[in-house]
Write an enzyme that holds these catalytic residues in place. Structure first.
Site, PDB file in Angstrom:
ATOM      1  N   HIS A  96       0.857  -1.194   0.000  1.00 17.28           N
ATOM      2  CA  HIS A  96       0.000   0.000   0.000  1.00 17.28           C
ATOM      3  C   HIS A  96       0.889   1.239   0.000  1.00 17.28           C
ATOM      4  O   HIS A  96       1.972   1.244   0.599  1.00 17.28           O
ATOM      5  CB  HIS A  96      -0.908  -0.024   1.240  1.00 17.28           C
ATOM      6  CG  HIS A  96      -1.985   1.012   1.204  1.00 17.28           C
ATOM      7  ND1 HIS A  96      -1.750   2.330   1.503  1.00 17.28           N
ATOM      8  CD2 HIS A  96      -3.301   0.927   0.873  1.00 17.28           C
ATOM      9  CE1 HIS A  96      -2.882   3.012   1.368  1.00 17.28           C
ATOM     10  NE2 HIS A  96      -3.834   2.187   0.982  1.00 17.28           N
ATOM     11  N   GLU A 165      -4.270   2.236  -7.175  1.00 17.19           N
ATOM     12  CA  GLU A 165      -4.556   3.290  -6.205  1.00 17.19           C
ATOM     13  C   GLU A 165      -3.699   4.509  -6.502  1.00 17.19           C
ATOM     14  O   GLU A 165      -2.545   4.593  -6.039  1.00 17.19           O
ATOM     15  CB  GLU A 165      -4.262   2.805  -4.775  1.00 17.19           C
ATOM     16  CG  GLU A 165      -5.054   1.580  -4.386  1.00 17.19           C
ATOM     17  CD  GLU A 165      -5.382   1.530  -2.895  1.00 17.19           C
ATOM     18  OE1 GLU A 165      -5.949   0.547  -2.462  1.00 17.19           O
ATOM     19  OE2 GLU A 165      -5.060   2.487  -2.164  1.00 17.19           O
TER      20      GLU A 165
END
Ligand code: 13P
Length: 242
Positions: A96, A165
Site C-alpha cells: 500500500h 490506487e
C-alpha cells in the site's frame, strides 16, 4: 454480477480490537449476501488478525493490511504470515502507498511478500499507483509499467490481485476522471494477459461507487474511509451495480 467481484474494506489504523470486533459483529447481522460472486473482505490491522478465527466459516473474508517479508525468526515486531495462517487470514494487502511512504517498503520487499503469500496460499492484493507529479506530467503509464514489470518478473503464480490506487486520490474525496481509471485498469489487465483481477482504490464512497462500478473491466474496490461505519459500508455495497 456474473464474474467474481471484490470489495475490500481497509480499516487502516482507525479501529481498535474491540471496535473492530463490534463492527464485524454488527455488520454480519445486517449483511445479506445477495450474490455468491461477491468476495467481501475486511483488511485488519496486523495486530488484531486473531479476529479471523471467528469468521472462519463465514461469508466475510478476513485479511491483513501487511505481512513481514520474512517467514520466521528474529524479526522483532514484524507481522508473521504463520500467525496469519493460524488466524485463518484469507488475504493480505501488500505494498500500500502508506507502507511505501511511511515505512520505506520497496519493490524488493513487496516481491518477497508476494512470494510468501503465494507459498502459503494467502491471496496477495498488491497496490500500484502513480504520484500527482507523474499524473500531471502525463507519465502515469510509464510509472505503472516500471512497478508492474518488477512484480511480473518475480511472479511464479497467477494467484494475485492488483489494486490501482493513484496516490493523489487516497483519503481526499477526489477520484481521477473515470476515463483515466478505465485506461489504467485496461493497461494493467493487458499487461497480465487478462489473467489477473484489478481493483480500484482511492476515495471510493457512496456518491461515486455506482458510476465507478459501471467500468466493466474493473473487478472491485478497495475502500478506506467509507468502510469505517458498518451501516454506511453495507449501503455502499448495495449501490454496486453489475
Ligand atoms: P480512501 O478510500 O480513504 O481514499 O482510502 C483508499 C485506500 O487507501 C484503500 O486502500
Amino acid at each position: 454480477m456474473n464474474k467474481k467481484y471484490y470489495v475490500i474494506a481497509n480499516f487502516k489504523m482507525n479501529l481498535t480490537y474491540n471496535q473492530t470486533k463490534e463492527y464485524l459483529n454488527n455488520f454480519s447481522t445486517i449483511y445479506k449476501l445477495e450474490n455468491q460472486n461477491l468476495y467481501l473482505g475486511f483488511a485488519l490491522s496486523p495486530d488484531i488478525t486473531s479476529l479471523g478465527q471467528i469468521y472462519k466459516n463465514s461469508n466475510l473474508k478476513i485479511g491483513t493490511q501487511n505481512i513481514s517479508e520474512f517467514e520466521k525468526g528474529s524479526y522483532t515486531g514484524e507481522c508473521s504470515i504463520l500467525n496469519c495462517i493460524d488466524n485463518n487470514i484469507n488475504f493480505a494487502i501488500i505494498g500500500h502507498y502508506e507502507r511505501k511512504h511511511y515505512f520505506q517498503e520497496t519493490l524488493l520487499k513487496i516481491n518477497k511478500k508476494i512470494s510468501l503469500c503465494q507459498k502459503y496460499n494467502i491471496l496477495p492484493i498488491v497496490c500500484v499507483g502513480e504520484s500527482l507529479e507523474e499524473f500531471m506530467s502525463g507519465r502515469t503509464i510509464e510509472a505503472l509499467e516500471s512497478q508492474l514489470l518488477t512484480i511480473k518478473r518475480n511472479l511464479v503464480e497467477k494467484n494475485i490481485i492488483l489494486s490501482y490506487e493513484p496516490i493523489y486520490a487516497i483519503g481526499n474525496g477526489k477520484t481521477p476522471e473515470y476515463k483515466h481509471i478505465l485506461k489504467v485498469v485496461n493497461f494493467i489487465k493487458t499487461f497480465f494477459n487478462n489473467s489477473i483481477p484489478v481493483l480500484y482504490g482511492g476515495s471510493v464512497n457512496a456518491l461515486n461507487i455506482n458510476e465507478l462500478s459501471k467500468i466493466k473491466s474493473l473487478d472491485g474496490f478497495l475502500v478506506g474511509n467509507a468502510s469505517l461505519e458498518y451501516k454506511s459500508f453495507n449501503n455502499l455495497i448495495n449501490l454496486i451495480k453489475k
